[in-house]
Design a protein around this motif. Sequence first.
Motif, short mmCIF file in Angstrom:
data_model
loop_
_atom_site.label_atom_id
_atom_site.label_comp_id
_atom_site.label_asym_id
_atom_site.label_seq_id
_atom_site.Cartn_x
_atom_site.Cartn_y
_atom_site.Cartn_z
N LEU A 1 31.29 40.63 43.27
CA LEU A 1 31.39 39.67 44.37
C LEU A 1 31.78 38.27 43.89
CD1 LEU A 1 28.30 40.73 46.51
CD2 LEU A 1 30.71 41.01 47.11
N LYS A 2 31.63 37.99 42.63
CA LYS A 2 32.00 36.69 42.09
C LYS A 2 33.51 36.58 41.82
CE LYS A 2 27.52 36.16 39.79
NZ LYS A 2 26.83 36.13 38.46
N ARG A 3 34.19 37.72 41.84
CA ARG A 3 35.62 37.71 41.52
C ARG A 3 36.46 37.38 42.74
NH1 ARG A 3 37.18 42.44 37.31
NH2 ARG A 3 39.22 41.62 37.98
N LYS A 4 37.50 36.59 42.52
CA LYS A 4 38.38 36.19 43.61
C LYS A 4 39.43 37.24 43.95
CE LYS A 4 37.99 31.25 42.55
NZ LYS A 4 38.73 30.01 42.20
N ASP A 5 39.63 38.21 43.03
CA ASP A 5 40.70 39.18 43.21
C ASP A 5 40.20 40.55 43.65
OD1 ASP A 5 39.33 39.80 40.90
OD2 ASP A 5 41.10 40.03 39.63
N ALA A 6 38.91 40.64 44.00
CA ALA A 6 38.32 41.95 44.27
C ALA A 6 37.80 42.05 45.71
CB ALA A 6 37.18 42.23 43.30
N MET B 1 41.86 50.60 42.38
CA MET B 1 40.63 50.90 43.12
C MET B 1 39.67 51.63 42.18
SD MET B 1 38.51 53.24 44.74
CE MET B 1 39.46 54.74 44.53
N GLN B 2 38.42 51.19 42.16
CA GLN B 2 37.41 51.84 41.32
C GLN B 2 36.22 52.24 42.18
OE1 GLN B 2 36.33 49.87 37.59
NE2 GLN B 2 34.20 50.50 37.85
N ASN B 3 35.81 53.49 42.05
CA ASN B 3 34.62 53.95 42.75
C ASN B 3 33.36 53.36 42.12
OD1 ASN B 3 35.43 55.61 44.91
ND2 ASN B 3 35.81 57.34 43.54
N ALA C 1 43.01 47.23 51.03
CA ALA C 1 43.14 45.92 50.39
C ALA C 1 44.59 45.53 50.13
CB ALA C 1 42.37 45.90 49.06
N ALA C 2 45.45 46.51 49.86
CA ALA C 2 46.81 46.22 49.40
C ALA C 2 47.89 46.47 50.45
CB ALA C 2 47.11 47.02 48.14
N CYS C 3 47.50 46.91 51.64
CA CYS C 3 48.46 47.18 52.72
C CYS C 3 47.98 46.51 54.01
CB CYS C 3 48.61 48.68 52.96
SG CYS C 3 49.13 49.64 51.53
N VAL C 4 48.90 46.21 54.89
CA VAL C 4 48.51 45.65 56.19
C VAL C 4 47.79 46.72 57.02
CG1 VAL C 4 49.38 44.71 58.36
CG2 VAL C 4 50.32 43.91 56.19
N THR D 1 46.49 42.56 42.23
CA THR D 1 47.36 41.74 41.37
C THR D 1 48.71 41.59 42.09
OG1 THR D 1 48.06 43.75 40.19
CG2 THR D 1 46.28 42.46 39.21
N ALA D 2 49.54 40.69 41.58
CA ALA D 2 50.84 40.47 42.20
C ALA D 2 51.69 41.73 42.13
CB ALA D 2 51.57 39.32 41.50
N LYS D 3 52.43 42.00 43.18
CA LYS D 3 53.27 43.20 43.24
C LYS D 3 54.41 43.09 42.25
CE LYS D 3 55.97 46.03 46.47
NZ LYS D 3 56.44 46.17 47.87
N THR D 4 54.62 44.16 41.48
CA THR D 4 55.71 44.18 40.48
C THR D 4 56.93 44.91 41.03
OG1 THR D 4 54.73 46.18 39.53
CG2 THR D 4 54.13 44.09 38.55
#
Length: 354
Positions: free
Chosen positions: A323-328, A308-310, A278-281, A351-354
């Motif tokens: 599935l309703k969340r836009k960020d997941a 990441m959560q199992n 999800a967070a890498c190309v 979330t946005a990269k810090t």
Amino acid sequence: MTAKTIGIIGGGQLGRMLAMAAARLNFRTIILEPQADSPAAQVANRQITAAYDDPAALAELARLCDVVTYEFENVPVAAAATLAASVPVYPPPKALEAAQDRLVEKRFINDCGIPTAKFHAVDSQEGLEAALKDFGGQGVLKTRRLGYDGKGQKVFRSPADSAEGAYAALGSVPLILESFVAFEREVSIIAARSTDGTVVAFDPAENVHRNGILHTSTIPASISDATAEAARNAAEKILSSLGYVGVIGIEFFVLADGGLIANEMAPRVHNSGHWTEAACVVSQFEQHIRAVGGLPLGDAGRHSDCVMQNLIGDDILTVPDWLKRKDALVHLYGKTESRPGRKMGHVTVLTAKT
């Protein structure tokens, strides 16, 4: 690019995600797995339904594939060696030998110049009592082989904890007693080595376990740049020592001064690296396929921070809400039966990269 065929020993969720990554890069995949309609076979080109050490199945896999890999570390070493006589097997069988026995693994890691917890081999009840005495009555007793997700373990928290019958309770098999480590957090690093010796590592993840099973991996980990670099250096030493090809996962304890104590290594893609899809190309799964398939390794940089959560057991019931969340990003494993402790899928929240 000419399509090649990759054999994958093991039909679980890791094999499933490897097969999915392979398809994107125009590889065919054949799964060797005794369970019919395994999660991996649902997305692969073919499944050979047989035991991992079945001679006829191994011969067929070698005949049909250009290269063979595996999704779990308890593949019989003899089976991997048999395959390696006629087809490339990555990671090499000696990586399996190093990782399958906790005592061998600890000694190998120490030989690479990387510290671990103190340990004693335990081969009898008397040996256990002597080892506990040396560690002040404390430690974690583990089976040397086949333990995972907290199985095959007994914890001694104080001298008051009785050791009576503990050796027999764990099966009267070879055991290892590991000393406690005063650590601040647990981290892991996912790294890959290609056939030409190039090593690429993803950012370390900070892990939280529940009941011996990984619950969350958070990126970035709350560690210094020096500690992160030490984890990368340790991974490179281990990969180079094994002549490794593919992805490896290595878990560490982080001490108060930022030092690292290696806990264990897994010669395969790893649960704590699922966030990379999800967070890498380039995910850990694609990186592994690139490595074993002889392609250049991809960049391991991340474009986002994440957790990441199992989804374990009845957590699968929460999927409609996720599935309703836009960020997941939700990833399910194709398993039809939910059981306590069974990994059913995972969710990565960006979330946005810090």
